[in-house]
Scaffold this motif. Structure first.
Motif, PDB file in Angstrom:
ATOM      1  N   ILE A 112      40.361  14.840  66.749  1.00 47.91           N
ATOM      2  CA  ILE A 112      39.838  15.925  65.910  1.00 47.91           C
ATOM      3  C   ILE A 112      38.320  16.006  66.041  1.00 47.91           C
ATOM      4  O   ILE A 112      37.629  14.997  65.917  1.00 47.91           O
ATOM      5  CB  ILE A 112      40.199  15.699  64.428  1.00 47.91           C
ATOM      6  CG1 ILE A 112      41.715  15.607  64.253  1.00 47.91           C
ATOM      7  CG2 ILE A 112      39.625  16.806  63.550  1.00 47.91           C
ATOM      8  CD1 ILE A 112      42.154  15.242  62.854  1.00 47.91           C
ATOM      9  N   THR A 113      37.817  17.207  66.293  1.00 45.49           N
ATOM     10  CA  THR A 113      36.364  17.414  66.273  1.00 45.49           C
ATOM     11  C   THR A 113      36.029  18.441  65.195  1.00 45.49           C
ATOM     12  O   THR A 113      36.872  19.265  64.830  1.00 45.49           O
ATOM     13  CB  THR A 113      35.844  17.953  67.621  1.00 45.49           C
ATOM     14  OG1 THR A 113      36.510  19.192  67.893  1.00 45.49           O
ATOM     15  CG2 THR A 113      36.081  16.975  68.752  1.00 45.49           C
ATOM     16  N   ALA A 114      34.796  18.367  64.713  1.00 43.74           N
ATOM     17  CA  ALA A 114      34.344  19.352  63.723  1.00 43.74           C
ATOM     18  C   ALA A 114      32.841  19.481  63.817  1.00 43.74           C
ATOM     19  O   ALA A 114      32.145  18.546  64.238  1.00 43.74           O
ATOM     20  CB  ALA A 114      34.756  18.932  62.319  1.00 43.74           C
ATOM     21  N   LEU A 115      32.344  20.648  63.414  1.00 40.72           N
ATOM     22  CA  LEU A 115      30.904  20.881  63.374  1.00 40.72           C
ATOM     23  C   LEU A 115      30.629  21.996  62.391  1.00 40.72           C
ATOM     24  O   LEU A 115      31.484  22.852  62.158  1.00 40.72           O
ATOM     25  CB  LEU A 115      30.352  21.164  64.776  1.00 40.72           C
ATOM     26  CG  LEU A 115      30.716  22.414  65.555  1.00 40.72           C
ATOM     27  CD1 LEU A 115      30.009  22.395  66.918  1.00 40.72           C
ATOM     28  CD2 LEU A 115      32.205  22.536  65.802  1.00 40.72           C
ATOM     29  N   ASP A 116      29.452  21.938  61.763  1.00 40.61           N
ATOM     30  CA  ASP A 116      29.116  22.920  60.738  1.00 40.61           C
ATOM     31  C   ASP A 116      28.076  23.882  61.295  1.00 40.61           C
ATOM     32  O   ASP A 116      27.007  23.452  61.727  1.00 40.61           O
ATOM     33  CB  ASP A 116      28.546  22.221  59.495  1.00 40.61           C
ATOM     34  CG  ASP A 116      29.486  21.143  58.962  1.00 40.61           C
ATOM     35  OD1 ASP A 116      30.695  21.217  59.262  1.00 40.61           O
ATOM     36  OD2 ASP A 116      29.002  20.231  58.260  1.00 40.61           O
ATOM     37  N   LEU A 117      28.403  25.155  61.270  1.00 44.56           N
ATOM     38  CA  LEU A 117      27.468  26.171  61.736  1.00 44.56           C
ATOM     39  C   LEU A 117      26.347  26.320  60.703  1.00 44.56           C
ATOM     40  O   LEU A 117      26.621  26.439  59.511  1.00 44.56           O
ATOM     41  CB  LEU A 117      28.211  27.505  61.923  1.00 44.56           C
ATOM     42  CG  LEU A 117      27.422  28.681  62.493  1.00 44.56           C
ATOM     43  CD1 LEU A 117      26.956  28.391  63.914  1.00 44.56           C
ATOM     44  CD2 LEU A 117      28.277  29.943  62.474  1.00 44.56           C
ATOM     45  N   GLU A 118      25.097  26.285  61.167  1.00 44.33           N
ATOM     46  CA  GLU A 118      23.954  26.523  60.271  1.00 44.33           C
ATOM     47  C   GLU A 118      24.022  27.966  59.791  1.00 44.33           C
ATOM     48  O   GLU A 118      24.050  28.888  60.612  1.00 44.33           O
ATOM     49  CB  GLU A 118      22.635  26.327  61.035  1.00 44.33           C
ATOM     50  CG  GLU A 118      22.233  24.892  61.252  1.00 44.33           C
ATOM     51  CD  GLU A 118      21.657  24.227  59.994  1.00 44.33           C
ATOM     52  OE1 GLU A 118      21.711  24.839  58.901  1.00 44.33           O
ATOM     53  OE2 GLU A 118      21.178  23.091  60.130  1.00 44.33           O
ATOM     54  N   VAL A 119      24.064  28.166  58.489  1.00 44.75           N
ATOM     55  CA  VAL A 119      24.089  29.542  57.973  1.00 44.75           C
ATOM     56  C   VAL A 119      23.076  29.686  56.845  1.00 44.75           C
ATOM     57  O   VAL A 119      22.758  28.721  56.153  1.00 44.75           O
ATOM     58  CB  VAL A 119      25.493  29.959  57.472  1.00 44.75           C
ATOM     59  CG1 VAL A 119      26.423  30.202  58.637  1.00 44.75           C
ATOM     60  CG2 VAL A 119      26.068  28.935  56.527  1.00 44.75           C
ATOM     61  N   ALA A 120      22.613  30.922  56.657  1.00 44.50           N
ATOM     62  CA  ALA A 120      21.554  31.186  55.678  1.00 44.50           C
ATOM     63  C   ALA A 120      22.036  30.912  54.255  1.00 44.50           C
ATOM     64  O   ALA A 120      21.303  30.379  53.435  1.00 44.50           O
ATOM     65  CB  ALA A 120      21.088  32.623  55.809  1.00 44.50           C
ATOM     66  N   ASP A 121      23.308  31.245  53.952  1.00 45.51           N
ATOM     67  CA  ASP A 121      23.760  31.113  52.557  1.00 45.51           C
ATOM     68  C   ASP A 121      24.268  29.707  52.223  1.00 45.51           C
ATOM     69  O   ASP A 121      24.920  29.506  51.204  1.00 45.51           O
ATOM     70  CB  ASP A 121      24.799  32.193  52.207  1.00 45.51           C
ATOM     71  CG  ASP A 121      26.071  32.097  53.054  1.00 45.51           C
ATOM     72  OD1 ASP A 121      26.149  31.195  53.917  1.00 45.51           O
ATOM     73  OD2 ASP A 121      26.974  32.921  52.866  1.00 45.51           O
ATOM     74  N   GLY A 122      23.985  28.724  53.082  1.00 44.28           N
ATOM     75  CA  GLY A 122      24.270  27.336  52.729  1.00 44.28           C
ATOM     76  C   GLY A 122      25.677  26.868  53.046  1.00 44.28           C
ATOM     77  O   GLY A 122      25.947  25.685  53.013  1.00 44.28           O
ATOM     78  N   GLY A 123      26.575  27.771  53.348  1.00 48.25           N
ATOM     79  CA  GLY A 123      27.909  27.350  53.767  1.00 48.25           C
ATOM     80  C   GLY A 123      28.869  27.189  52.605  1.00 48.25           C
ATOM     81  O   GLY A 123      28.729  27.836  51.578  1.00 48.25           O
ATOM     82  N   GLY A 124      29.847  26.331  52.779  1.00 46.92           N
ATOM     83  CA  GLY A 124      30.911  26.185  51.785  1.00 46.92           C
ATOM     84  C   GLY A 124      32.114  27.006  52.202  1.00 46.92           C
ATOM     85  O   GLY A 124      32.031  27.835  53.113  1.00 46.92           O
ATOM     86  N   TYR A 125      33.246  26.781  51.511  1.00 45.10           N
ATOM     87  CA  TYR A 125      34.494  27.414  51.944  1.00 45.10           C
ATOM     88  C   TYR A 125      34.412  28.934  51.951  1.00 45.10           C
ATOM     89  O   TYR A 125      34.967  29.598  52.814  1.00 45.10           O
ATOM     90  CB  TYR A 125      35.667  26.948  51.077  1.00 45.10           C
ATOM     91  CG  TYR A 125      36.992  27.488  51.556  1.00 45.10           C
ATOM     92  CD1 TYR A 125      37.670  26.871  52.607  1.00 45.10           C
ATOM     93  CD2 TYR A 125      37.546  28.643  51.002  1.00 45.10           C
ATOM     94  CE1 TYR A 125      38.874  27.379  53.085  1.00 45.10           C
ATOM     95  CE2 TYR A 125      38.739  29.155  51.462  1.00 45.10           C
ATOM     96  CZ  TYR A 125      39.399  28.527  52.501  1.00 45.10           C
ATOM     97  OH  TYR A 125      40.575  29.042  52.970  1.00 45.10           O
ATOM     98  N   LEU A 126      33.695  29.498  50.956  1.00 43.63           N
ATOM     99  CA  LEU A 126      33.632  30.962  50.884  1.00 43.63           C
ATOM    100  C   LEU A 126      32.421  31.536  51.626  1.00 43.63           C
ATOM    101  O   LEU A 126      32.101  32.711  51.465  1.00 43.63           O
ATOM    102  CB  LEU A 126      33.632  31.419  49.423  1.00 43.63           C
ATOM    103  CG  LEU A 126      34.946  31.209  48.661  1.00 43.63           C
ATOM    104  CD1 LEU A 126      34.863  31.830  47.269  1.00 43.63           C
ATOM    105  CD2 LEU A 126      36.157  31.757  49.396  1.00 43.63           C
TER     106      LEU A 126
END
Ligand SMILES: *Cc1c(COP(=O)(O)O)cnc(C)c1O
Length: 422
Positions: A355-369
């Protein structure tokens, strides 16, 4: 359905007001799905983490066909059948030592409900009633009332909050802060007389593919043992090779008191689940006194066709080549994810086993929604990739028959998505 007619199906985890047309799938083979419009889609998340050896694996399909002609359903109270007996016997050989009994049910959620009922039944029947459950922050154990209660609270369950029971939560073991988790667990064990601690070993799936090392799992088990608190391993997602070993607990040399397996139990072909437990938990229910019975069943408990599929899956795992292939998939996954480790568009680039995972940098801080979630999904869909990010967290959990070329296509899609959407 006639053309133009509106479907009346209410789909899971789907906001129908925002959902575009559903992709109709007509066939699955290996790592691929074929849509009604002839597109070939790479199944990069194993159809919600269930398909291990590939879609329509011939050995599993053959076992299902054969069983369907012989015995397709039988009440499982007072009756038994060969597929269930064989699955139970083989499972106990493969599972961590110390697990002695197998209880069948039909989904990951019910296997967790069963685990919780086993734990409370144990304490009740030995005359030391306990009911408090300790859980880990960000965990997910299912969508029924009981499993939501032991899972993370949030947008998924705020409407149902009044019905959820109270639990004690220990922090997720963030890198460098592991001791805080262990201290919190020890404090909960010391102060709250809990019945059980339930945890997803090594990877918290729906909570965002959050990974923690095996030594933390081993320490958590040690603390529970020292305080006499039942240790429940929810391996519904982590089981069946996902973390690099058949079960995640193996990497920590941990034997849980209760373990839940489902998803890949039938290779992802039919719904089935098991809850395994130690003999003393079974023994606490073993009595001439009928009030001590374990009062749980579902209509399709240990359905013979599902058990035949599970038996075929277990056969496949006896094959050394299939076991060795897990390391091969893990190595290919490492190669795929490596290009993102120094990529400023992403954070927390990580891998455990396959399993791999990575978090995309986003302006609104992320989270499920995070607003980027549905956009990512749409982009991947346009690339004929089945990926379903958890908010801004993109993860890849392929069937083990995935090829290096498939993975290249998947990771190129992820990189291109970041260019377009970040
Ligand atoms: C998917 C999942 C469940 C629930 O399984 P279902 O079959 O969807 O009910 C429970 N625990 C974990 C860790 C899971 O990933």
């Amino acid at each position: 359905m006639m053309p133009g007619e509106k479907s009346r199906i209410w789909h899971p985890f789907t906001q129908h007001a925002l959902q575009g047309a559903m992709t109709k799938i007509v066939r699955g083979e290996g790592a691929y799905l074929y849509a009604a419009d002839d597109r070939r889609i790479i199944d990069a998340i194993a159809s919600w983490w269930v398909v291990t050896h590939g879609h329509c694996h011939p050995h599993i399909v053959g076992a299902i066909q054969k069983q369907a002609e012989q015995l397709n359903q039988i009440i499982f109270a007072g009756y038994t059948h060969e597929p269930a007996e064989e699955v139970a016997a083989q499972l106990l050989k493969l599972a961590p030592r110390g697990l002695d009994y197998v209880f069948f049910s039909d989904s990951g959620s019910t296997s967790v409900e069963v685990a919780l009922k086993m734990a409370l039944g144990y304490w009740h029947n030995i005359g030391e009633p306990r009911s408090r459950i300790v859980v880990m922050q960000h965990s997910y154990h299912g969508d029924t009332i009981g499993t939501m209660s032991v899972g993370a609270r949030g947008v998924f369950n705020s409407a149902y909050e009044p019905l959820l029971f109270d639990v004690t939560s220990v922090p997720f073991p963030e890198c460098g802060h592991e001791q805080e988790t262990l201290d919190a667990l020890e404090a909960a064990c010391r102060n709250e007389n809990p019945a059980a601690f339930i945890v997803e070993p090594l990877i918290l799936g729906a909570g965002g593919m959050l990974m923690y090392p095996a030594w933390v799992l081993r320490e958590m088990r040690r603390i529970c043992q020292a305080w006499g608190v039942l240790f429940i391993a929810d391996e519904v997602m982590t089981g069946w090779g996902r973390t690099g070993t058949l079960f995640a607990c193996e990497q920590a040399e941990v034997s849980p008191d209760i373990a839940c397996y489902s998803k890949g139990l039938t290779g992802g072909s039919l719904p089935l689940a098991v809850t395994l437990c130690r003999a003393d938990i079974f023994d606490a229910h073993y009595s001439k006194d009928r009030t001590r019975t374990f009062f749980h069943s579902s209509s399709y408990t240990a359905n013979p066709i599902a058990c035949a599929a599970a038996k075929a899956n277990l056969d496949l795992w006896q094959d050394q080549a299939i076991r060795n292939n897990i390391a091969g998939v893990a190595a290919m996954q490492e190669k795929g994810i490596a290009r993102f480790r120094a990529d400023a568009r992403f954070r927390n680039v990580r891998r455990t086993g396959t399993i791999t995972a990575l978090d995309l940098e986003v302006a609104d801080g992320g989270g499920y929604l995070a607003s980027v979630g549905p956009k990512l999904q749409a982009f991947f869909s346009s690339r004929n990739l089945l990926l379903r990010p958890l908010g801004n967290t993109i993860y890849v959990m392929p069937p083990y028959c995935v090829t290096a070329a498939d993975l290249n296509e998947i990771y190129t899609g992820i990189s291109d998505a970041a260019d377009v959407l970040a």
